[in-house]
Motif scaffolding. Structure first.
Motif, PDB file in Angstrom:
ATOM      1  N   GLU A 107       0.827  -1.210   0.000  1.00 50.14           N
ATOM      2  CA  GLU A 107       0.000   0.000   0.000  1.00 50.14           C
ATOM      3  C   GLU A 107       0.858   1.255   0.000  1.00 50.14           C
ATOM      4  O   GLU A 107       0.537   2.246  -0.678  1.00 50.14           O
ATOM      5  N   GLN A 108       1.957   1.227   0.732  1.00 45.81           N
ATOM      6  CA  GLN A 108       2.856   2.387   0.755  1.00 45.81           C
ATOM      7  C   GLN A 108       3.405   2.684  -0.634  1.00 45.81           C
ATOM      8  O   GLN A 108       3.487   3.847  -1.045  1.00 45.81           O
ATOM      9  N   VAL A 110       2.001   1.824  -3.577  1.00 44.61           N
ATOM     10  CA  VAL A 110       0.895   2.311  -4.405  1.00 44.61           C
ATOM     11  C   VAL A 110       0.612   3.783  -4.106  1.00 44.61           C
ATOM     12  O   VAL A 110       0.440   4.605  -5.022  1.00 44.61           O
ATOM     13  N   ASN A 111       0.579   4.144  -2.839  1.00 44.71           N
ATOM     14  CA  ASN A 111       0.318   5.531  -2.454  1.00 44.71           C
ATOM     15  C   ASN A 111       1.433   6.465  -2.905  1.00 44.71           C
ATOM     16  O   ASN A 111       1.177   7.601  -3.336  1.00 44.71           O
ATOM     17  N   LYS A 114       1.104   7.245  -6.525  1.00 43.44           N
ATOM     18  CA  LYS A 114       0.052   8.247  -6.719  1.00 43.44           C
ATOM     19  C   LYS A 114       0.560   9.644  -6.396  1.00 43.44           C
ATOM     20  O   LYS A 114       0.293  10.608  -7.114  1.00 43.44           O
ATOM     21  N   PRO A 340      -0.766  -0.888  -8.545  1.00 44.44           N
ATOM     22  CA  PRO A 340      -1.895  -1.595  -7.925  1.00 44.44           C
ATOM     23  C   PRO A 340      -1.987  -3.071  -8.330  1.00 44.44           C
ATOM     24  O   PRO A 340      -2.293  -3.926  -7.503  1.00 44.44           O
ATOM     25  N   ASN A 344      -1.708  -6.420  -6.031  1.00 45.03           N
ATOM     26  CA  ASN A 344      -2.691  -7.504  -6.013  1.00 45.03           C
ATOM     27  C   ASN A 344      -1.998  -8.854  -6.135  1.00 45.03           C
ATOM     28  O   ASN A 344      -2.256  -9.775  -5.356  1.00 45.03           O
ATOM     29  N   GLU A 367      -8.875  -3.043  -1.008  1.00 47.26           N
ATOM     30  CA  GLU A 367      -9.406  -2.233  -2.110  1.00 47.26           C
ATOM     31  C   GLU A 367      -8.320  -1.579  -2.960  1.00 47.26           C
ATOM     32  O   GLU A 367      -8.467  -1.453  -4.170  1.00 47.26           O
ATOM     33  N   PHE A 368      -7.208  -1.179  -2.319  1.00 44.06           N
ATOM     34  CA  PHE A 368      -6.181  -0.454  -3.102  1.00 44.06           C
ATOM     35  C   PHE A 368      -5.536  -1.355  -4.162  1.00 44.06           C
ATOM     36  O   PHE A 368      -4.915  -0.859  -5.101  1.00 44.06           O
ATOM     37  N   THR A 369      -5.707  -2.679  -4.030  1.00 43.55           N
ATOM     38  CA  THR A 369      -5.160  -3.591  -5.040  1.00 43.55           C
ATOM     39  C   THR A 369      -6.153  -3.880  -6.152  1.00 43.55           C
ATOM     40  O   THR A 369      -5.829  -4.594  -7.109  1.00 43.55           O
ATOM     41  N   GLU A 371      -7.856  -1.391  -7.818  1.00 48.05           N
ATOM     42  CA  GLU A 371      -8.058  -0.162  -8.602  1.00 48.05           C
ATOM     43  C   GLU A 371      -7.671  -0.376 -10.055  1.00 48.05           C
ATOM     44  O   GLU A 371      -6.756  -1.124 -10.351  1.00 48.05           O
TER      45      GLU A 371
END
Length: 371
Positions: A107-108, A110-111, A114, A340, A344, A367-369, A371
């Motif tokens: 998640e880190q 992916v963020n 972004k 993302p 996943n 959820e973040f995976t 997108e």
């Protein structure tokens, strides 16, 4: 692609050194710098391939304003921290598998992608192998019909390999089996259920924190009626090394060879029973690449570097990976897999192990995976 050149820095020069001549030959790359903690090894590789910029410090490399992108090939625990650090330093990132060892690290990344607007690509070999490209081409042309089921295996006895493998959990290195079943249908894992089977020896169990010899997982693919089955082991189970995917369709089905060196089997429906299976030879897919790097899909010895076997590794995927990463930078498009999707694929294995510890409990992908 255009004539634009990307200054690439390669980090980690064990397996990573295999990519140096590919970048040097690619029309959109400048093999700008290399990074390795061992100065002796760094200079050996730098001298062999005539690379002037050399760093023993990763932080110093990231401070170099001329580095556009880093390709990370370091030990697995370093992947996520080094990817995040590079993105925050303004560098695009290609990273060998897996993306991370925790869902939080995924998640880190992916963020951070972004936040920075930079590119991240997990360099998953299987989905760029000639075998995967062959099956995918058949599927996309409609030759397989509707896919009904997929299974993938990655057995490999790691005894005698570097010691850090003794601390590895099988499903934490599962992207080679997750990626082909999801990549075949461009799907995302929605939830998983996994069981552990058998036991490893006490020494491995203590080092890894995992008692299971084999971990076997079912993946439910989001917005699809397809479920896929994958399994992994690292120790104490007899089996030749195999990275495989079997795909079963209504018209045709593909089965990976059971023994390395054999040809795969293609099954065709509605034929007389003895005629259903046939051995097929998988073609090479070098024609998809720029001419300058087509030779790297097959095993070659560079005349100038006779000790260095180049190409052919992981189903000829290495030049395809390099080309896909550079194409994303030159054309400003998302690489495949992007952050993302990489998250996943990676999180499937992490959550699968959690499921096995919990006796097969369902684990949903975050959820973040999706997108």
């Amino acid at each position: 692609m255009t004539e634009k050149k990307i200054n690439v820095a390669l980090v980690g020069l064990g397996f990573g050194a295999e990519f140096i001549p590919i970048y040097q030959a690619h029309p959109n790359a400048n093999m700008y710098a290399i990074c390795q903690r061992s100065e002796e090894h760094l200079n050996q590789i730098g001298d062999t391939f005539n690379i002037e910029k050399r760093y023993t410090s990763y932080d110093e490399l990231l401070a170099d304003p001329d580095v556009d992108a880093v390709h990370i090939n370091t030990p697995i625990p370093d992947h996520a921290p080094q990817s995040i650090k590079a993105l925050k330093a303004g560098k695009h990132v290609a990273c060998t598998v897996p993306m991370a060892t925790t869902v939080e690290e995924c998640e880190q990344i992916v963020n951070t992608v972004k936040e920075t607007g930079l590119k991240y690509m997990m360099m998953e070999t299987v989905v760029y192998s000639r075998e995967f490209l062959f099956i995918k081409e058949m599927y996309d042309k409609g030759e397989l019909g509707k896919i009904q089921y997929m299974q993938a295996s990655h057995p490999q006895d790691m005894e005698g390999w570097p010691e850090y493998w003794e601390r590895m959990i099988p499903m934490h290195y599962a992207t080679h089996v997750v990626s082909p079943v999801l990549g075949m249908v461009n799907g995302r894992a929605e939830y998983v259920s996994c069981f552990g089977s058998g036991t490893v020896n006490d020494d491995i169990a203590e080092k890894s924190g995992n008692k299971f010899a084999v971990e076997t997982c079912h993946i439910k693919i989001k917005d699809s009626d397809i479920a896929a089955h994958i399994w992994r082991f690292l120790f104490d189970t007899a089996r030749q090394y195999r990275e495989s995917v079997d795909v079963y369709g209504t018209k045709k089905s593909f089965e990976w060879p059971l023994i390395e060196g054999e040809n795969p089997v293609l099954h065709t429906a509605k034929k007389p029973e003895p005629e259903i299976p046939e051995r097929v030879e998988v073609p090479d897919y070098a024609h998809l690449l720029p001419p300058e790097i087509q030779k790297f899909t097959r095993a070659i010895h560079d005349a100038d570097h006779l000790s260095f076997l180049q190409g052919a590794g992981h189903g000829g995927s290495h030049p395809h990976l390099v080309n896909a990463f550079l194409k994303s930078l030159v054309e400003d498009i998302d690489p495949w897999p992007n952050a993302p999707l990489s998250a996943n694929w990676t999180s499937v294995g992490i959550l699968a192990h959690e499921s096995a510890v919990a006796g097969g409990e369902l684990k949903k992908l975050p959820e973040f995976t999706l997108e």
